[in-house]
Design a protein around this motif. Structure first.
Motif, PDB file in Angstrom:
ATOM      1  N   GLN A 139       0.833  -1.203   0.000  1.00 10.23           N
ATOM      2  CA  GLN A 139       0.000   0.000   0.000  1.00 10.23           C
ATOM      3  C   GLN A 139       0.867   1.252   0.000  1.00 10.23           C
ATOM      4  O   GLN A 139       1.797   1.382   0.801  1.00 10.23           O
ATOM      5  CB  GLN A 139      -0.901   0.016   1.229  1.00 10.23           C
ATOM      6  CG  GLN A 139      -1.827   1.215   1.289  1.00 10.23           C
ATOM      7  CD  GLN A 139      -2.778   1.139   2.470  1.00 10.23           C
ATOM      8  OE1 GLN A 139      -3.065   0.075   2.991  1.00 10.23           O
ATOM      9  NE2 GLN A 139      -3.267   2.290   2.894  1.00 10.23           N
ATOM     10  N   GLY A 140       0.599   2.154  -0.934  1.00  6.34           N
ATOM     11  CA  GLY A 140       1.288   3.433  -1.004  1.00  6.34           C
ATOM     12  C   GLY A 140       2.688   3.391  -1.578  1.00  6.34           C
ATOM     13  O   GLY A 140       3.351   4.426  -1.680  1.00  6.34           O
ATOM     14  N   PHE A 141       3.159   2.218  -1.976  1.00  6.81           N
ATOM     15  CA  PHE A 141       4.509   2.075  -2.520  1.00  6.81           C
ATOM     16  C   PHE A 141       4.590   2.720  -3.894  1.00  6.81           C
ATOM     17  O   PHE A 141       3.723   2.528  -4.730  1.00  6.81           O
ATOM     18  CB  PHE A 141       4.874   0.587  -2.613  1.00  6.81           C
ATOM     19  CG  PHE A 141       6.170   0.322  -3.312  1.00  6.81           C
ATOM     20  CD1 PHE A 141       7.366   0.500  -2.650  1.00  6.81           C
ATOM     21  CD2 PHE A 141       6.199  -0.100  -4.626  1.00  6.81           C
ATOM     22  CE1 PHE A 141       8.580   0.250  -3.293  1.00  6.81           C
ATOM     23  CE2 PHE A 141       7.393  -0.355  -5.272  1.00  6.81           C
ATOM     24  CZ  PHE A 141       8.585  -0.172  -4.612  1.00  6.81           C
ATOM     25  N   ILE A 142       5.659   3.486  -4.140  1.00  7.64           N
ATOM     26  CA  ILE A 142       5.875   4.120  -5.443  1.00  7.64           C
ATOM     27  C   ILE A 142       7.089   3.513  -6.134  1.00  7.64           C
ATOM     28  O   ILE A 142       6.999   3.069  -7.271  1.00  7.64           O
ATOM     29  CB  ILE A 142       6.034   5.651  -5.299  1.00  7.64           C
ATOM     30  CG1 ILE A 142       4.752   6.239  -4.688  1.00  7.64           C
ATOM     31  CG2 ILE A 142       6.355   6.283  -6.650  1.00  7.64           C
ATOM     32  CD1 ILE A 142       4.857   7.701  -4.299  1.00  7.64           C
ATOM     33  N   TRP A 143       8.267   3.486  -5.453  1.00  2.00           N
ATOM     34  CA  TRP A 143       9.454   2.867  -6.032  1.00  2.00           C
ATOM     35  C   TRP A 143      10.456   2.510  -4.945  1.00  2.00           C
ATOM     36  O   TRP A 143      10.353   2.959  -3.815  1.00  2.00           O
ATOM     37  CB  TRP A 143      10.118   3.702  -7.119  1.00  2.00           C
ATOM     38  CG  TRP A 143      10.490   5.126  -6.803  1.00  2.00           C
ATOM     39  CD1 TRP A 143       9.859   6.246  -7.276  1.00  2.00           C
ATOM     40  CD2 TRP A 143      11.586   5.604  -5.995  1.00  2.00           C
ATOM     41  NE1 TRP A 143      10.493   7.376  -6.801  1.00  2.00           N
ATOM     42  CE2 TRP A 143      11.556   7.009  -6.008  1.00  2.00           C
ATOM     43  CE3 TRP A 143      12.579   4.985  -5.260  1.00  2.00           C
ATOM     44  CZ2 TRP A 143      12.467   7.794  -5.329  1.00  2.00           C
ATOM     45  CZ3 TRP A 143      13.502   5.763  -4.569  1.00  2.00           C
ATOM     46  CH2 TRP A 143      13.432   7.161  -4.613  1.00  2.00           C
ATOM     47  N   LYS A 144      11.431   1.681  -5.327  1.00  8.51           N
ATOM     48  CA  LYS A 144      12.526   1.303  -4.440  1.00  8.51           C
ATOM     49  C   LYS A 144      13.816   1.253  -5.240  1.00  8.51           C
ATOM     50  O   LYS A 144      13.845   0.771  -6.369  1.00  8.51           O
ATOM     51  CB  LYS A 144      12.297  -0.080  -3.827  1.00  8.51           C
ATOM     52  CG  LYS A 144      13.480  -0.549  -2.972  1.00  8.51           C
ATOM     53  CD  LYS A 144      13.289  -1.936  -2.385  1.00  8.51           C
ATOM     54  CE  LYS A 144      14.516  -2.312  -1.545  1.00  8.51           C
ATOM     55  NZ  LYS A 144      14.403  -3.648  -0.950  1.00  8.51           N
ATOM     56  N   ILE A 145      14.884   1.720  -4.618  1.00 11.32           N
ATOM     57  CA  ILE A 145      16.236   1.529  -5.132  1.00 11.32           C
ATOM     58  C   ILE A 145      16.928   0.581  -4.161  1.00 11.32           C
ATOM     59  O   ILE A 145      17.017   0.870  -2.960  1.00 11.32           O
ATOM     60  CB  ILE A 145      16.999   2.862  -5.240  1.00 11.32           C
ATOM     61  CG1 ILE A 145      16.311   3.761  -6.270  1.00 11.32           C
ATOM     62  CG2 ILE A 145      18.471   2.619  -5.594  1.00 11.32           C
ATOM     63  CD1 ILE A 145      16.858   5.160  -6.350  1.00 11.32           C
ATOM     64  N   TRP A 146      17.336  -0.568  -4.662  1.00 11.57           N
ATOM     65  CA  TRP A 146      18.019  -1.574  -3.836  1.00 11.57           C
ATOM     66  C   TRP A 146      19.472  -1.151  -3.649  1.00 11.57           C
ATOM     67  O   TRP A 146      20.119  -0.697  -4.599  1.00 11.57           O
ATOM     68  CB  TRP A 146      17.960  -2.936  -4.515  1.00 11.57           C
ATOM     69  CG  TRP A 146      16.594  -3.546  -4.509  1.00 11.57           C
ATOM     70  CD1 TRP A 146      15.495  -3.107  -5.176  1.00 11.57           C
ATOM     71  CD2 TRP A 146      16.193  -4.711  -3.794  1.00 11.57           C
ATOM     72  NE1 TRP A 146      14.425  -3.928  -4.929  1.00 11.57           N
ATOM     73  CE2 TRP A 146      14.831  -4.928  -4.080  1.00 11.57           C
ATOM     74  CE3 TRP A 146      16.852  -5.603  -2.943  1.00 11.57           C
ATOM     75  CZ2 TRP A 146      14.116  -6.000  -3.546  1.00 11.57           C
ATOM     76  CZ3 TRP A 146      16.145  -6.659  -2.423  1.00 11.57           C
ATOM     77  CH2 TRP A 146      14.785  -6.844  -2.722  1.00 11.57           C
TER      78      TRP A 146
END
Length: 101
Positions: free
Chosen positions: A34-41
């Motif tokens: 929920q509410g996630f837009i992006w991630k940089i690992w």
């Protein structure tokens, strides 16, 4: 306004392509949060650290994800999770090509 969640923790591996193979399914599941837009690992094999920089729609979404993720990492045997949540400054971030909404 959007919120950055910064997470890092001790990680003995895998790294690089082996990390991709091990965590692709997990990465795909994060897209459904929920509410996630992006991630940089993030990863650093030399210092045995991994983590990520996430962007969420609300502070509550970031807090909810952090609580769940901390429980998951603890279950994997990670002894300590370092995390911070920040408000983003969209105007300055966009000026520097930040992928901010």
């Amino acid at each position: 306004m959007t919120y950055i969640l910064q997470v890092d923790f001790q990680h003995d591996g895998p790294f690089g392509d082996n990390m991709v193979a091990a965590f692709t399914e997990l990465a795909e599941s994060i897209n459904e949060e929920q509410g996630f837009i992006w991630k940089i690992w993030t990863e650093n094999e030399e210092t045995k650290e991994a983590g990520g920089i996430y962007l969420f729609e609300t502070e509550e979404d970031a807090e909810r994800y952090l609580a769940m993720h901390t429980d998951r990492l603890t279950g994997f045997g990670v002894p300590a999770v370092n995390a911070k949540i920040f408000k983003t400054n969209a105007v300055l971030s966009k000026l520097n090509r930040g992928p901010i909404r």
